[in-house]
Design a protein around this motif. Structure first.
Motif, PDB file in Angstrom:
ATOM      1  N   ASP A   4       0.829  -1.207   0.000  1.00  0.00           N
ATOM      2  CA  ASP A   4       0.000   0.000   0.000  1.00  0.00           C
ATOM      3  C   ASP A   4       0.863   1.257   0.000  1.00  0.00           C
ATOM      4  O   ASP A   4       0.572   2.226  -0.709  1.00  0.00           O
ATOM      5  N   LEU A   5       1.944   1.242   0.786  1.00  0.00           N
ATOM      6  CA  LEU A   5       2.821   2.404   0.869  1.00  0.00           C
ATOM      7  C   LEU A   5       3.538   2.652  -0.458  1.00  0.00           C
ATOM      8  O   LEU A   5       3.711   3.801  -0.877  1.00  0.00           O
ATOM      9  N   ILE A   6       3.944   1.556  -1.127  1.00  0.00           N
ATOM     10  CA  ILE A   6       4.598   1.699  -2.432  1.00  0.00           C
ATOM     11  C   ILE A   6       3.614   2.268  -3.449  1.00  0.00           C
ATOM     12  O   ILE A   6       3.944   3.177  -4.224  1.00  0.00           O
ATOM     13  N   LEU A   7       2.382   1.734  -3.441  1.00  0.00           N
ATOM     14  CA  LEU A   7       1.369   2.229  -4.376  1.00  0.00           C
ATOM     15  C   LEU A   7       1.017   3.683  -4.080  1.00  0.00           C
ATOM     16  O   LEU A   7       0.840   4.488  -5.001  1.00  0.00           O
ATOM     17  N   LEU A   8       0.911   4.030  -2.787  1.00  0.00           N
ATOM     18  CA  LEU A   8       0.590   5.403  -2.405  1.00  0.00           C
ATOM     19  C   LEU A   8       1.683   6.366  -2.847  1.00  0.00           C
ATOM     20  O   LEU A   8       1.403   7.406  -3.461  1.00  0.00           O
TER      21      LEU A   8
ATOM     22  N   LEU B 253       1.172   9.170  -5.816  1.00  0.00           N
ATOM     23  CA  LEU B 253       1.383  10.600  -5.568  1.00  0.00           C
ATOM     24  C   LEU B 253       2.485  11.150  -6.471  1.00  0.00           C
ATOM     25  O   LEU B 253       2.392  12.283  -6.967  1.00  0.00           O
ATOM     26  N   PHE B 254       3.528  10.348  -6.687  1.00  0.00           N
ATOM     27  CA  PHE B 254       4.611  10.772  -7.577  1.00  0.00           C
ATOM     28  C   PHE B 254       4.093  10.961  -8.998  1.00  0.00           C
ATOM     29  O   PHE B 254       4.420  11.945  -9.665  1.00  0.00           O
ATOM     30  N   LEU B 255       3.281  10.009  -9.466  1.00  0.00           N
ATOM     31  CA  LEU B 255       2.710  10.102 -10.811  1.00  0.00           C
ATOM     32  C   LEU B 255       1.853  11.352 -10.963  1.00  0.00           C
ATOM     33  O   LEU B 255       1.952  12.074 -11.960  1.00  0.00           O
TER      34      LEU B 255
ATOM     35  N   VAL C 299      12.189   5.096 -10.135  1.00  0.00           N
ATOM     36  CA  VAL C 299      11.049   5.141  -9.209  1.00  0.00           C
ATOM     37  C   VAL C 299       9.793   4.607  -9.889  1.00  0.00           C
ATOM     38  O   VAL C 299       9.048   3.793  -9.331  1.00  0.00           O
ATOM     39  N   LEU C 300       9.553   5.091 -11.135  1.00  0.00           N
ATOM     40  CA  LEU C 300       8.363   4.641 -11.863  1.00  0.00           C
ATOM     41  C   LEU C 300       8.450   3.176 -12.237  1.00  0.00           C
ATOM     42  O   LEU C 300       7.443   2.453 -12.203  1.00  0.00           O
ATOM     43  N   ASP C 301       9.656   2.698 -12.584  1.00  0.00           N
ATOM     44  CA  ASP C 301       9.838   1.284 -12.916  1.00  0.00           C
ATOM     45  C   ASP C 301       9.459   0.397 -11.737  1.00  0.00           C
ATOM     46  O   ASP C 301       8.823  -0.648 -11.901  1.00  0.00           O
ATOM     47  N   ILE C 302       9.840   0.807 -10.531  1.00  0.00           N
ATOM     48  CA  ILE C 302       9.529   0.010  -9.338  1.00  0.00           C
ATOM     49  C   ILE C 302       8.020  -0.069  -9.130  1.00  0.00           C
ATOM     50  O   ILE C 302       7.466  -1.147  -8.876  1.00  0.00           O
ATOM     51  N   VAL C 303       7.332   1.081  -9.275  1.00  0.00           N
ATOM     52  CA  VAL C 303       5.875   1.108  -9.070  1.00  0.00           C
ATOM     53  C   VAL C 303       5.171   0.248 -10.114  1.00  0.00           C
ATOM     54  O   VAL C 303       4.343  -0.610  -9.784  1.00  0.00           O
ATOM     55  N   PHE C 304       5.506   0.456 -11.403  1.00  0.00           N
ATOM     56  CA  PHE C 304       4.848  -0.304 -12.466  1.00  0.00           C
ATOM     57  C   PHE C 304       5.233  -1.782 -12.412  1.00  0.00           C
ATOM     58  O   PHE C 304       4.428  -2.651 -12.749  1.00  0.00           O
ATOM     59  N   SER C 305       6.471  -2.085 -11.997  1.00  0.00           N
ATOM     60  CA  SER C 305       6.918  -3.475 -11.927  1.00  0.00           C
ATOM     61  C   SER C 305       6.167  -4.232 -10.848  1.00  0.00           C
ATOM     62  O   SER C 305       5.807  -5.397 -11.033  1.00  0.00           O
TER      63      SER C 305
ATOM     64  N   SER D 298      -2.473  13.080 -18.887  1.00  0.00           N
ATOM     65  CA  SER D 298      -3.763  13.008 -18.190  1.00  0.00           C
ATOM     66  C   SER D 298      -4.078  11.567 -17.790  1.00  0.00           C
ATOM     67  O   SER D 298      -4.599  11.311 -16.687  1.00  0.00           O
ATOM     68  N   PHE D 299      -3.749  10.607 -18.666  1.00  0.00           N
ATOM     69  CA  PHE D 299      -3.938   9.198 -18.338  1.00  0.00           C
ATOM     70  C   PHE D 299      -3.100   8.827 -17.121  1.00  0.00           C
ATOM     71  O   PHE D 299      -3.549   8.088 -16.236  1.00  0.00           O
ATOM     72  N   LEU D 300      -1.859   9.330 -17.088  1.00  0.00           N
ATOM     73  CA  LEU D 300      -0.968   9.004 -15.985  1.00  0.00           C
ATOM     74  C   LEU D 300      -1.474   9.576 -14.662  1.00  0.00           C
ATOM     75  O   LEU D 300      -1.303   8.967 -13.604  1.00  0.00           O
ATOM     76  N   ILE D 301      -2.118  10.755 -14.722  1.00  0.00           N
ATOM     77  CA  ILE D 301      -2.750  11.297 -13.514  1.00  0.00           C
ATOM     78  C   ILE D 301      -3.879  10.370 -13.071  1.00  0.00           C
ATOM     79  O   ILE D 301      -4.041  10.077 -11.879  1.00  0.00           O
ATOM     80  N   LEU D 302      -4.653   9.874 -14.045  1.00  0.00           N
ATOM     81  CA  LEU D 302      -5.745   8.949 -13.752  1.00  0.00           C
ATOM     82  C   LEU D 302      -5.203   7.670 -13.112  1.00  0.00           C
ATOM     83  O   LEU D 302      -5.762   7.166 -12.127  1.00  0.00           O
ATOM     84  N   ILE D 303      -4.101   7.150 -13.658  1.00  0.00           N
ATOM     85  CA  ILE D 303      -3.487   5.948 -13.101  1.00  0.00           C
ATOM     86  C   ILE D 303      -2.956   6.225 -11.699  1.00  0.00           C
ATOM     87  O   ILE D 303      -3.065   5.392 -10.799  1.00  0.00           O
ATOM     88  N   GLY D 304      -2.386   7.430 -11.503  1.00  0.00           N
ATOM     89  CA  GLY D 304      -1.906   7.811 -10.180  1.00  0.00           C
ATOM     90  C   GLY D 304      -3.025   7.833  -9.158  1.00  0.00           C
ATOM     91  O   GLY D 304      -2.873   7.349  -8.025  1.00  0.00           O
ATOM     92  N   VAL D 305      -4.173   8.391  -9.544  1.00  0.00           N
ATOM     93  CA  VAL D 305      -5.341   8.424  -8.655  1.00  0.00           C
ATOM     94  C   VAL D 305      -5.788   6.998  -8.327  1.00  0.00           C
ATOM     95  O   VAL D 305      -6.139   6.680  -7.186  1.00  0.00           O
ATOM     96  N   MET D 306      -5.756   6.122  -9.350  1.00  0.00           N
ATOM     97  CA  MET D 306      -6.149   4.731  -9.142  1.00  0.00           C
ATOM     98  C   MET D 306      -5.203   4.043  -8.153  1.00  0.00           C
ATOM     99  O   MET D 306      -5.639   3.290  -7.265  1.00  0.00           O
ATOM    100  N   LEU D 307      -3.896   4.308  -8.271  1.00  0.00           N
ATOM    101  CA  LEU D 307      -2.922   3.711  -7.351  1.00  0.00           C
ATOM    102  C   LEU D 307      -3.149   4.199  -5.922  1.00  0.00           C
ATOM    103  O   LEU D 307      -3.067   3.413  -4.962  1.00  0.00           O
ATOM    104  N   VAL D 308      -3.439   5.491  -5.759  1.00  0.00           N
ATOM    105  CA  VAL D 308      -3.719   6.038  -4.428  1.00  0.00           C
ATOM    106  C   VAL D 308      -4.971   5.392  -3.851  1.00  0.00           C
ATOM    107  O   VAL D 308      -5.013   5.016  -2.675  1.00  0.00           O
TER     108      VAL D 308
END
Length: 243
Positions: free
Chosen positions: A86-90, A94-96, A137-143, A194-204
């Motif tokens: 959860d912390l990694i996704l959060l 937020l970074f995205l 950082v992004l590779d870790i989240v997406f991976s 804009s898609f990446l913001i949407l994905i960021g919101v989904m991860l949060v």
């Protein structure tokens, strides 16, 4: 590594397709980030970023038991449990959101580079090391998302590794074309951010325990891209005339 039966072959093809879809987000963000580097550095940093993503995915695959422990609650805030995942996704979400918002602002507002002296322009150049750190950082989240998806779909680690290698090869072969397309069409770049913001919101949201079906996200992305492709086709046949 594994016996290639019909069942395994279907699982391999399905997982490979899923990994390619999940990897598109990674490619788009890498393409947008490296677009701010000097042209001669872009292919090297882009391919290095994708290569790092493959290494991280495979390392995570061979640490499946550790990944499973990431789901264990570490602490609770107002009754909401938070695990390592959860912390990694959060953090990643937020970074995205922050990075994509900054990039949209940079794209819309622009920088008055023409008014700057040459030494000031050079200071505004983004360093390759700093860029690689952001990509990492992004590779870790997406991976993490990719590996968890793979573990949920297939039980053989060998199948997962082969699927990820194939998907990364596809990403490497298509990354240049995607980058060129995104840079050529500014509106597509804004849409991708804009898609990446949407994905960021989904991860949060997922980090807060709210499951959001990726089907809705990908449908919205596909529909928006269809509309934008029609816009690009229209503009190519009816160019805007400057008054």
């Amino acid at each position: 590594m594994f016996e290639l039966t019909n069942e395994v072959l279907i699982a391999l093809v399905t997982l490979t397709a899923m990994e390619i879809v999940l990897g598109i987000d990674n490619i788009i963000f890498i393409a947008i980030l490296v677009g701010r580097l000097p042209v001669e550095q872009q292919p090297k940093i882009r391919n290095l970023g994708i290569g790092l993503a493959l290494v991280i995915r495979i390392l995570l695959l061979f640490s499946i038991s550790w990944i499973m422990t990431l789901k264990e609650p570490l602490f609770a805030v107002f009754g909401q449990n938070f695990s390592g995942r959860d912390l990694i996704l959060l953090g990643g979400g937020l970074f995205l959101i922050a990075k994509s918002t900054f990039e949209i602002h940079h794209k819309v507002e622009g920088d008055p580079e023409h008014a700057l002296p040459e030494d000031a322009k050079s200071k505004k150049k983004v360093g390759a090391g700093a860029m690689l750190a952001q990509i990492l950082v992004l590779d870790i989240v997406f991976s993490l998302d990719s590996v968890i998806t793979a573990v949920g779909m297939v039980s053989q680690v060998g199948v997962m590794v082969v699927a990820m290698v194939i998907s990364m090869v596809v990403m490497l072969l298509s990354a240049g074309k995607i980058s060129a397309f995104v840079e050529k069409h500014p509106t597509v770049k804004i849409l991708a951010l804009s898609f990446l913001i949407l994905i960021g919101v989904m991860l949060v949201a997922e980090s807060m325990g709210q499951h959001v079906s990726k089907g809705y996200i990908y449908f919205a992305m596909a529909f928006s891209l269809l509309v934008e492709s029609l816009n690009i086709r229209y503009r190519s046949k009816h160019p805007v005339k400057n008054s």
